[in-house]
Design an enzyme around this catalytic site. Structure first.
Site, PDB file in Angstrom:
ATOM      1  N   HIS A  92       0.848  -1.193   0.000  1.00  0.00           N
ATOM      2  CA  HIS A  92       0.000   0.000   0.000  1.00  0.00           C
ATOM      3  C   HIS A  92       0.883   1.243   0.000  1.00  0.00           C
ATOM      4  O   HIS A  92       2.061   1.172   0.366  1.00  0.00           O
ATOM      5  CB  HIS A  92      -0.914   0.017   1.231  1.00  0.00           C
ATOM      6  N   HIS A 142       5.792   5.967  -1.104  1.00  0.00           N
ATOM      7  CA  HIS A 142       6.418   4.655  -1.318  1.00  0.00           C
ATOM      8  C   HIS A 142       5.460   3.534  -0.910  1.00  0.00           C
ATOM      9  O   HIS A 142       4.482   3.784  -0.201  1.00  0.00           O
ATOM     10  CB  HIS A 142       7.684   4.546  -0.462  1.00  0.00           C
TER      11      HIS A 142
HETATM   12  P1  AMP Z   1       4.387   2.864   5.493  1.00  0.00           P
HETATM   13  O1  AMP Z   1       4.983   1.916   4.543  1.00  0.00           O
HETATM   14  O2  AMP Z   1       3.545   3.894   4.832  1.00  0.00           O
HETATM   15  O3  AMP Z   1       3.726   2.187   6.618  1.00  0.00           O
HETATM   16  O4  AMP Z   1       5.602   3.705   6.079  1.00  0.00           O
HETATM   17  C1  AMP Z   1       6.615   3.094   6.799  1.00  0.00           C
HETATM   18  C2  AMP Z   1       7.214   4.083   7.756  1.00  0.00           C
HETATM   19  O5  AMP Z   1       7.927   5.087   7.066  1.00  0.00           O
HETATM   20  C3  AMP Z   1       6.195   4.813   8.609  1.00  0.00           C
HETATM   21  O6  AMP Z   1       6.315   4.349   9.929  1.00  0.00           O
HETATM   22  C4  AMP Z   1       6.621   6.259   8.520  1.00  0.00           C
HETATM   23  O7  AMP Z   1       6.681   6.811   9.796  1.00  0.00           O
HETATM   24  C5  AMP Z   1       7.994   6.212   7.918  1.00  0.00           C
HETATM   25  N1  AMP Z   1       8.398   7.400   7.187  1.00  0.00           N
HETATM   26  C6  AMP Z   1       9.494   8.063   7.499  1.00  0.00           C
HETATM   27  N2  AMP Z   1       9.653   9.108   6.680  1.00  0.00           N
HETATM   28  C7  AMP Z   1       8.631   9.125   5.818  1.00  0.00           C
HETATM   29  C8  AMP Z   1       8.244   9.979   4.725  1.00  0.00           C
HETATM   30  N3  AMP Z   1       8.937  10.996   4.356  1.00  0.00           N
HETATM   31  N4  AMP Z   1       7.125   9.681   4.061  1.00  0.00           N
HETATM   32  C9  AMP Z   1       6.415   8.625   4.421  1.00  0.00           C
HETATM   33  N5  AMP Z   1       6.729   7.774   5.449  1.00  0.00           N
HETATM   34  C10 AMP Z   1       7.830   8.024   6.152  1.00  0.00           C
END
Ligand code: AMP
Length: 329
Positions: A181, A269
């Site tokens: 996701h 991402h």
């Molecule tokens: P997710 O895959 O969306 O769950 O994101 C994984 C982790 O990346 C989350 O725990 C966010 O806190 C961290 N993260 C750190 N920096 C960023 C950023 N610039 N944009 C999105 N997520 C971030």
């Protein structure tokens, strides 16, 4: 694919349905004051009673039109306050000689006492550590673009196996994510009565944005705010401006509920794997090798990089609300 954590999305499942975190809306002084004047046993009982009353308020038709459908503005907070007042008014009648007009039926004390307090055990959650304390009545929530692998599921699993094996050679334990996701919010902690109005507000704004396609390319490393987990993510290459448009609308909505906006650097991402702790330095050293595996895989499975974004998911606890984007341009 192997089962495993899924970044923010996995937190929601781990933190489950009803609870899920520190809303951050109680001041430290208030917490201290409450704790000073009661024994731990009394505190436990009081807290559960208060929560039960709060949940009953939400379910009460007279309060639902305010509590369920209003934003937490100054006026709505006072309406919710009045609702609580009304409940306690009823119980106050018993102190005079009059019969109570109506009265909420409290749960038997035994039931309140035997309900187990939630105790986290990271060993049962692949070593993951809760980012915020478990609290009844709060719901961990996330808005995201779901990505479906479809027929590419099997080849993606073997691509992941290569990444995991490469990391293992350098003693970095990587666990593949089981759901792909793209997060469009941070993990939000919502009160139950915000869920419906917030979902509808998000729907109203996001449904004005047209469907689009995005393209994933290259790897990046992310660490959560607490530094307790590190993620390997596929970066969004094309589709960034459309995601920015959505996030700008979503952030406006969140501001009305005084909820935090998304990261300012907008590093969109899809996390594909994670490790416990902050292993970003180790992963950075391995990145050239991992990038190599990635580009080899994408050069064979060229289509897997493109995803049509027709709808978003807003997950609150274990419940998923689908929000459709505007059809065609
Ligand atoms: P997710 O895959 O969306 O769950 O994101 C994984 C982790 O990346 C989350 O725990 C966010 O806190 C961290 N993260 C750190 N920096 C960023 C950023 N610039 N944009 C999105 N997520 C971030």
């Amino acid at each position: 694919m192997a089962t495993g954590g899924r970044g923010a999305l996995s937190l929601l499942e781990y933190y489950g349905s009803d609870s899920d975190g520190d809303s951050g809306y109680t001041s430290e002084d208030e917490k201290k004051r409450k704790h000073e004047f009661s024994s731990p046993h009394e505190r436990k009982r009081k807290r559960r009673r208060a929560e039960d009353e709060e949940e009953m308020l939400v379910d009460t038709p007279s309060s639902s039109c305010h509590a369920h459908h209003t934003r937490p503005t100054a006026s709505s907070e006072s309406v919710m306050g009045e609702g609580r007042q009304r409940l306690s008014d009823h119980t106050m009648d018993t102190t005079s000689n009059q019969l109570p007009r109506s009265r909420s039926i409290p749960l038997p004390g035994e039931l309140l006492l035997t309900r187990e307090d939630h105790v986290d055990d990271p060993r049962q959650h692949q070593g993951r550590i809760r980012s915020f304390p478990h609290e009844r009545g709060n719901w961990a929530s996330l808005l995201y673009v779901p990505l479906h692998l479809g027929v590419y599921g099997a080849s993606f699993a073997s691509f992941m196996a290569s990444l995991v094996a490469t990391c293992q050679e350098q003693n970095v334990v990587l666990t593949p994510s089981s759901d792909l996701h793209i997060s469009l919010t941070r993990t939000l902690i919502l009160h139950l009565h915000w869920i419906y109005p917030l979902t509808e507000d998000l729907r109203a704004r996001v449904s004005q944005i047209s469907k689009f396609s995005l393209w994933l390319h290259g790897l990046n490393i992310y660490v959560n705010d607490e530094g307790t987990r590190t993620f390997l993510g596929l970066r969004v290459c094309q589709g960034r401006s459309e995601l920015e448009d959505i996030i700008s609308e979503v952030d406006k909505c969140l501001a009305e509920y005084r909820l935090p906006p998304f990261y300012k650097d907008g590093s969109y991402h899809a996390s594909i794997a994670w490790s416990t702790g902050d292993v970003s330095e180790d992963l950075r050293r391995l990145l050239p090798q991992l990038e190599n595996i990635c580009s080899q895989y994408f050069s064979v499975e060229t289509d897997i990089r493109t995803f049509d974004v027709d709808y978003l998911h807003f997950k609150t606890g274990n419940r998923i609300h689908t929000i459709h984007l505007k059809p065609g341009n």
